[in-house]
Design a protein around this motif. Structure first.
Motif, PDB file in Angstrom:
ATOM      1  N   MET A 117       0.739  -1.242  -0.015  1.00  0.00           N
ATOM      2  CA  MET A 117       0.049  -0.096  -0.008  1.00  0.00           C
ATOM      3  C   MET A 117       0.859   1.280   0.151  1.00  0.00           C
ATOM      4  SD  MET A 117      -2.786   1.317   3.005  1.00  0.00           S
ATOM      5  CE  MET A 117      -3.902   0.095   2.696  1.00  0.00           C
ATOM      6  N   HIS A 118       0.481   1.882  -1.000  1.00  0.00           N
ATOM      7  CA  HIS A 118       1.356   3.509  -0.878  1.00  0.00           C
ATOM      8  C   HIS A 118       0.421   4.626  -0.637  1.00  0.00           C
ATOM      9  CE1 HIS A 118       4.394   6.279  -2.277  1.00  0.00           C
ATOM     10  NE2 HIS A 118       3.428   6.935  -2.963  1.00  0.00           N
ATOM     11  N   MET A 119       0.807   5.115   0.314  1.00  0.00           N
ATOM     12  CA  MET A 119      -0.002   6.343   0.803  1.00  0.00           C
ATOM     13  C   MET A 119       1.033   7.636   0.662  1.00  0.00           C
ATOM     14  SD  MET A 119      -1.672   4.947   4.115  1.00  0.00           S
ATOM     15  CE  MET A 119      -2.730   6.558   4.427  1.00  0.00           C
ATOM     16  N   ARG A 120       0.113   8.717   0.137  1.00  0.00           N
ATOM     17  CA  ARG A 120       0.751  10.104  -0.190  1.00  0.00           C
ATOM     18  C   ARG A 120      -0.077  11.255   0.407  1.00  0.00           C
ATOM     19  NH1 ARG A 120       4.016  12.172  -5.426  1.00  0.00           N
ATOM     20  NH2 ARG A 120       4.065  14.244  -5.017  1.00  0.00           N
ATOM     21  N   MET A 121       0.453  11.964   1.077  1.00  0.00           N
ATOM     22  CA  MET A 121      -0.383  13.090   1.802  1.00  0.00           C
ATOM     23  C   MET A 121       0.372  14.371   1.243  1.00  0.00           C
ATOM     24  SD  MET A 121      -0.738  11.981   5.941  1.00  0.00           S
ATOM     25  CE  MET A 121       1.151  11.324   5.773  1.00  0.00           C
ATOM     26  N   THR A 122      -0.577  15.193   0.562  1.00  0.00           N
ATOM     27  CA  THR A 122      -0.325  16.467  -0.072  1.00  0.00           C
ATOM     28  C   THR A 122      -0.819  17.768   0.641  1.00  0.00           C
ATOM     29  OG1 THR A 122      -0.016  15.484  -2.252  1.00  0.00           O
ATOM     30  CG2 THR A 122      -0.013  17.906  -2.141  1.00  0.00           C
ATOM     31  N   GLU A 156       3.936  -6.347   7.423  1.00  0.00           N
ATOM     32  CA  GLU A 156       5.134  -6.832   7.533  1.00  0.00           C
ATOM     33  C   GLU A 156       6.294  -5.599   7.830  1.00  0.00           C
ATOM     34  OE1 GLU A 156       8.384  -9.585   4.971  1.00  0.00           O
ATOM     35  OE2 GLU A 156       6.403  -9.149   4.319  1.00  0.00           O
ATOM     36  N   SER A 157       6.005  -4.579   7.068  1.00  0.00           N
ATOM     37  CA  SER A 157       7.071  -3.530   7.252  1.00  0.00           C
ATOM     38  C   SER A 157       6.351  -2.077   6.993  1.00  0.00           C
ATOM     39  CB  SER A 157       8.219  -3.582   6.337  1.00  0.00           C
ATOM     40  OG  SER A 157       7.777  -3.594   5.039  1.00  0.00           O
ATOM     41  N   ILE A 158       6.841  -1.211   7.420  1.00  0.00           N
ATOM     42  CA  ILE A 158       6.281   0.177   7.086  1.00  0.00           C
ATOM     43  C   ILE A 158       7.382   1.238   7.057  1.00  0.00           C
ATOM     44  CG2 ILE A 158       4.640   2.075   8.154  1.00  0.00           C
ATOM     45  CD1 ILE A 158       3.651   0.060  10.107  1.00  0.00           C
ATOM     46  N   VAL A 159       7.387   1.899   6.112  1.00  0.00           N
ATOM     47  CA  VAL A 159       8.739   2.761   5.716  1.00  0.00           C
ATOM     48  C   VAL A 159       7.806   4.336   5.555  1.00  0.00           C
ATOM     49  CG1 VAL A 159      10.489   3.791   4.289  1.00  0.00           C
ATOM     50  CG2 VAL A 159      10.104   1.025   4.873  1.00  0.00           C
ATOM     51  N   PHE A 160       8.214   5.304   6.294  1.00  0.00           N
ATOM     52  CA  PHE A 160       7.812   6.581   6.186  1.00  0.00           C
ATOM     53  C   PHE A 160       8.971   7.464   5.809  1.00  0.00           C
ATOM     54  CE2 PHE A 160       6.732  10.975   7.989  1.00  0.00           C
ATOM     55  CZ  PHE A 160       5.805  11.216   7.281  1.00  0.00           C
ATOM     56  N   LEU A 209       4.165   7.277   2.564  1.00  0.00           N
ATOM     57  CA  LEU A 209       4.309   6.031   3.372  1.00  0.00           C
ATOM     58  C   LEU A 209       4.079   4.910   2.391  1.00  0.00           C
ATOM     59  CD1 LEU A 209       4.065   5.189   6.500  1.00  0.00           C
ATOM     60  CD2 LEU A 209       1.496   5.332   6.144  1.00  0.00           C
ATOM     61  N   ASP A 210       5.084   3.927   2.661  1.00  0.00           N
ATOM     62  CA  ASP A 210       4.802   2.639   2.059  1.00  0.00           C
ATOM     63  C   ASP A 210       4.621   1.267   3.081  1.00  0.00           C
ATOM     64  OD1 ASP A 210       5.357   2.973  -0.751  1.00  0.00           O
ATOM     65  OD2 ASP A 210       7.181   4.095  -0.077  1.00  0.00           O
ATOM     66  N   ILE A 211       3.971   0.576   2.962  1.00  0.00           N
ATOM     67  CA  ILE A 211       3.261  -0.608   3.921  1.00  0.00           C
ATOM     68  C   ILE A 211       3.295  -1.688   2.950  1.00  0.00           C
ATOM     69  CG2 ILE A 211       1.612  -1.415   5.430  1.00  0.00           C
ATOM     70  CD1 ILE A 211       0.537   1.311   5.635  1.00  0.00           C
ATOM     71  N   THR A 212       4.013  -2.707   3.732  1.00  0.00           N
ATOM     72  CA  THR A 212       3.780  -4.208   3.004  1.00  0.00           C
ATOM     73  C   THR A 212       2.995  -4.790   3.867  1.00  0.00           C
ATOM     74  OG1 THR A 212       6.249  -3.688   2.171  1.00  0.00           O
ATOM     75  CG2 THR A 212       5.384  -6.015   2.390  1.00  0.00           C
ATOM     76  N   LEU A 213       2.164  -5.730   3.312  1.00  0.00           N
ATOM     77  CA  LEU A 213       1.056  -6.627   3.854  1.00  0.00           C
ATOM     78  C   LEU A 213       1.624  -7.983   3.762  1.00  0.00           C
ATOM     79  CD1 LEU A 213      -2.213  -4.980   2.593  1.00  0.00           C
ATOM     80  CD2 LEU A 213      -0.627  -4.075   4.450  1.00  0.00           C
ATOM     81  N   LYS A 214       1.700  -8.776   4.703  1.00  0.00           N
ATOM     82  CA  LYS A 214       1.959 -10.114   4.751  1.00  0.00           C
ATOM     83  C   LYS A 214       0.862 -11.140   5.084  1.00  0.00           C
ATOM     84  CE  LYS A 214       3.658 -10.777   9.451  1.00  0.00           C
ATOM     85  NZ  LYS A 214       4.773 -11.267  10.390  1.00  0.00           N
ATOM     86  N   GLY A 215      -0.385 -10.565   5.362  1.00  0.00           N
ATOM     87  CA  GLY A 215      -1.310 -11.540   5.875  1.00  0.00           C
ATOM     88  C   GLY A 215      -2.885 -10.686   6.143  1.00  0.00           C
ATOM     89  N   MET A 216      -3.706 -11.692   6.329  1.00  0.00           N
ATOM     90  CA  MET A 216      -5.079 -11.152   6.911  1.00  0.00           C
ATOM     91  C   MET A 216      -5.532 -12.099   8.196  1.00  0.00           C
ATOM     92  SD  MET A 216      -7.038  -9.167   3.465  1.00  0.00           S
ATOM     93  CE  MET A 216      -6.629 -10.923   2.774  1.00  0.00           C
ATOM     94  N   ASP A 217      -5.864 -11.818   9.172  1.00  0.00           N
ATOM     95  CA  ASP A 217      -6.355 -12.680   9.978  1.00  0.00           C
ATOM     96  C   ASP A 217      -7.662 -12.655  10.465  1.00  0.00           C
ATOM     97  OD1 ASP A 217      -6.572 -14.227  12.479  1.00  0.00           O
ATOM     98  OD2 ASP A 217      -4.832 -13.221  13.641  1.00  0.00           O
ATOM     99  N   LEU A 218      -8.419 -13.687  10.050  1.00  0.00           N
ATOM    100  CA  LEU A 218      -9.826 -13.643  10.090  1.00  0.00           C
ATOM    101  C   LEU A 218     -10.441 -13.658  11.322  1.00  0.00           C
ATOM    102  CD1 LEU A 218      -9.126 -14.849   7.133  1.00  0.00           C
ATOM    103  CD2 LEU A 218     -11.395 -16.017   7.230  1.00  0.00           C
ATOM    104  N   SER A 274      -1.690  -2.488  -4.239  1.00  0.00           N
ATOM    105  CA  SER A 274      -1.242  -3.105  -5.403  1.00  0.00           C
ATOM    106  C   SER A 274      -2.091  -4.531  -5.590  1.00  0.00           C
ATOM    107  CB  SER A 274       0.105  -3.797  -5.262  1.00  0.00           C
ATOM    108  OG  SER A 274       0.383  -4.680  -4.095  1.00  0.00           O
ATOM    109  N   ASP A 275      -1.921  -5.158  -6.658  1.00  0.00           N
ATOM    110  CA  ASP A 275      -2.693  -6.514  -6.728  1.00  0.00           C
ATOM    111  C   ASP A 275      -2.410  -7.179  -5.420  1.00  0.00           C
ATOM    112  OD1 ASP A 275      -3.760  -5.808  -8.995  1.00  0.00           O
ATOM    113  OD2 ASP A 275      -2.644  -6.992 -10.298  1.00  0.00           O
ATOM    114  N   THR A 276      -3.275  -7.865  -4.884  1.00  0.00           N
ATOM    115  CA  THR A 276      -2.779  -8.737  -3.569  1.00  0.00           C
ATOM    116  C   THR A 276      -2.904 -10.171  -4.051  1.00  0.00           C
ATOM    117  OG1 THR A 276      -4.041  -7.038  -2.450  1.00  0.00           O
ATOM    118  CG2 THR A 276      -3.743  -9.378  -1.518  1.00  0.00           C
ATOM    119  N   LYS A 277      -1.797 -10.903  -3.883  1.00  0.00           N
ATOM    120  CA  LYS A 277      -1.526 -12.210  -4.346  1.00  0.00           C
ATOM    121  C   LYS A 277      -1.517 -13.103  -2.894  1.00  0.00           C
ATOM    122  CE  LYS A 277       1.586 -15.440  -6.711  1.00  0.00           C
ATOM    123  NZ  LYS A 277       2.940 -15.420  -7.175  1.00  0.00           N
TER     124      LYS A 277
END
Length: 620
Positions: free
Chosen positions: A174-179, A205-209, A237-246, A300-303
């Motif tokens: 996920m890529h977020m941008r605040m203008t 998994e990871s967050i980069v601001f 802000l870039d966020i990498t997703l590694k999973g979803m917990d039901l 992005s496309d979620t695999k």
């Protein structure tokens, strides 16, 4: 006269009775290679001539004849003799049977949220606003909370194998941008605190601001402190997703899983923050005191690369490997052989990297060299463990499973080698999930299992079993063609007045009842009718009950011809010797005792060979 008598004795000894006594002794001793091993020198006696009887003198006994001299296994890959003398039946299919399975990854198309405006009202920080009643009281800080992105996932591409779902592994960013508007940089020195809260079910998994890594806390929130608005007018802000917990959900954040139908997820990304008075350039504040930032979130496309769940994984296989058996020793390759083993072990050796236990059912089928299926039986369900290796031991006798060996009892399994098989297969195989707990599977990963069979058994007989030894006394024609008994005439019919009889005491250490039959073959290779030449033994030799303590009995063997012409054509005598687990009445079985090539013997004692009747011949 003395010369003539000596010649007659020599002729009778060398031509007739020495060999005939040898023949009868061999019939009882179950010996092979008769011409090489057990001639009358082993008995260490001479033939006495007197009246109508010829008897043996000396110790009148054989040595104990071991089974290794009876049952030859040279060239066999199916039967071996172990160091302790035990016959062992072995067979291995060295080529493993392989099968594999995989679940295809699921890709959910990208979702782009609309831009959202985040508004900050700093009016309460202004001292310029006044009231006719009283002066404004300036606030020390202002807090905000806004939803900046709405996430929504949905796919109907759900593998049917998944019955329950707890967690999905993902590859997505996920890529977020605040203008910011132009006044923000001028008015705000910094933001004291900014928090981003991800949907409860999202596993980050990871967050980069702005190039700096951040850490997520237990509330699925990461916090930025003392954030200085960048001069460039925007922050990323870039966020990498590694999973979803039901299992993690609330009113606004949840996942719905419908077996075989769909996976639907909905959630919100929330931003909250605090602006403190000391962090504002109050001098630049002016109406309308509103500051804003435009926020966009691109996913992005979620695999979906795997999951933790419960599965209905089913396989149907025509076959789950086979065991090929060949190169039998001759003592097992006979129509009268009934190889009913006391406790055969057909072992299915497997390696399985699929982390799901498989419940296996199928049918065991044995076929002979002509592809005739002579034994078919259902195999009780057994579990092939996931993520490991082990042995499924198909047996007749119940035993405790231990270590990596699982014992599966099939009471009639001995039927698969009752007739010597060429091939044993496990067919019509169905494998279903036997795991009850949660299991993690990778999508797109090729899970595989490898199986091969081994057959390892001591040659120990079960009820109804029998093994066979055949042998032949060859090239007899030259030394029996002139043999004649005196003939008599009864009621106008000529017949031989005589026969040869052997009596002996037998010591048998073999855990099998021994029955011996024999018949003659003429010089054309045809069988001679038992009406003309007949060999009989008065009883079956009892079995040793333990393979160590000998059974003892007295036997009488008679060889009798009905006409002298038969000796002119007799060329061979064929022996057929059967070792049975049951006695002649099918009773009193001796079972479960391994047959031993070295320690189990047959011995004849007190051998007496007698001629009944007169011999005649041309001795010149």
């Amino acid at each position: 006269m003395i010369t003539f008598r000596n010649k007659m004795v020599k002729l009778i000894y060398n031509r007739y009775f020495l060999r005939f006594a040898w023949l009868l002794a061999c019939m009882v001793c179950l010996t092979s290679c008769i011409d090489k091993h057990y001639d009358m020198d082993k008995i260490d006696a001479t033939v006495g001539v007197g009246g109508d009887n010829f008897t043996l003198y000396g110790n009148n006994s054989t040595n104990g004849i071991p089974l290794e001299d009876i049952f030859e296994i040279e060239g066999s890959v199916f039967v071996h003799v172990k160091d302790d003398g035990t016959y062992e039946l072995t067979g291995t299919n060295t080529t493993p049977f392989n099968m594999s399975t995989s679940i295809d990854p699921i890709t959910i198309s990208s979702s782009i949220t609309r831009e959202k405006e985040i508004v900050i009202n700093l009016k309460d920080f202004s001292e310029k606003e006044s009231s006719k009643v009283r002066a404004r009281k300036v606030k020390k800080e202002v807090t905000i909370e806004r939803t900046v992105a709405n996430l929504e996932y949905e796919t109907t591409n759900i593998p049917e194998e998944i019955s329950e779902l707890r967690y999905v592994n993902t590859e997505a960013t996920m890529h977020m941008r605040m203008t910011f508007n132009e006044n923000v940089v001028q008015v705000l020195k910094k933001l004291a605190e900014v928090k981003f809260t991800m949907p409860t079910f999202i596993d980050v998994e990871s967050i980069v601001f702005e190039g700096q890594p951040c850490t997520m806390d237990e509330t699925n929130t990461f916090t930025l402190r003392d954030v200085v608005p960048p001069s460039k007018g925007y922050a990323e802000l870039d966020i990498t997703l590694k999973g979803m917990d039901l299992t993690k959900k609330d009113k606004n954040n949840y996942i719905i899983f419908e077996k075989g139908k769909r996976l639907y997820a909905k959630g919100e990304v929330v931003i909250s923050g605090t602006v403190k008075l000391e962090d504002v350039n109050v001098f630049y504040l002016k109406e309308p005191y509103i500051f804003s930032a435009m926020c966009s979130a691109n996913i992005s496309d979620t695999k979906i690369t795997g999951c933790i769940g419960k599965f209905d994984i089913n396989y149907d296989r025509d076959i789950l490997g086979k065991l090929v058996v060949n190169r039998y020793p001759v003592f097992l390759d006979d129509p009268d052989v009934r190889l009913k083993l006391y406790d055969p072990h057909i072992n299915l050796n497997y390696t399985n990297d699929l982390p799901v236990d498989g419940l296996v059912t199928g049918r065991l089928v044995a076929s002979d060299r002509f592809r005739y299926e002579f034994a078919v039986m259902d195999v009780p369900p057994f579990v092939m463990k996931g993520k490991g290796s082990g042995v499924i031991s198909l047996r007749r006798i119940p035993a405790e499973s231990h270590g990596d060996t699982t014992v599966v009892v099939i009471p009639n399994i001995t039927d698969v080698i009752n007739i010597l098989p060429c091939k044993v297969e496990l067919v019509d195989v169905k494998i279903t999930n036997a795991s009850t707990g949660w299991t993690e599977l990778k999508f797109g990963h090729q899970y595989s299992s490898h199986t091969y069979y081994t057959l390892t058994n001591s040659l120990a007989l079960a009820e109804g079993a029998q093994i066979v030894h055949n042998d032949t006394l060859k090239q007899m024609h030259d030394w029996v063609k002139d043999l004649r008994f005196k003939e008599i005439n009864e009621n106008g019919v000529s017949k031989i007045d005589g026969y040869v009889q052997m009596d002996a005491d037998v010591e048998n250490k073999i855990p099998a009842y021994i029955k011996v039959t024999a018949h003659g073959i003429d010089n054309k290779g045809d069988s001679i009718s038992t009406d003309r030449l007949n060999f009989t033994m008065d009883k079956v030799v009892p079995a040793s009950k333990d393979g160590v303590t000998p059974s003892e009995c007295h036997i009488t063997i008679i060889g009798k011809a009905t006409d002298n012409e038969v000796f002119k054509t007799l060329d061979q005598i064929k022996f057929h010797m059967i070792g049975s687990a049951n006695d002649e009445n099918g009773q009193n079985p001796v079972t479960g005792i391994p047959i031993n090539a070295l320690k189990q013997t047959v011995r004849l004692k007190n051998i007496v060979i007698k001629k009944h009747g007169k011999l005649i011949g041309d001795f010149n």
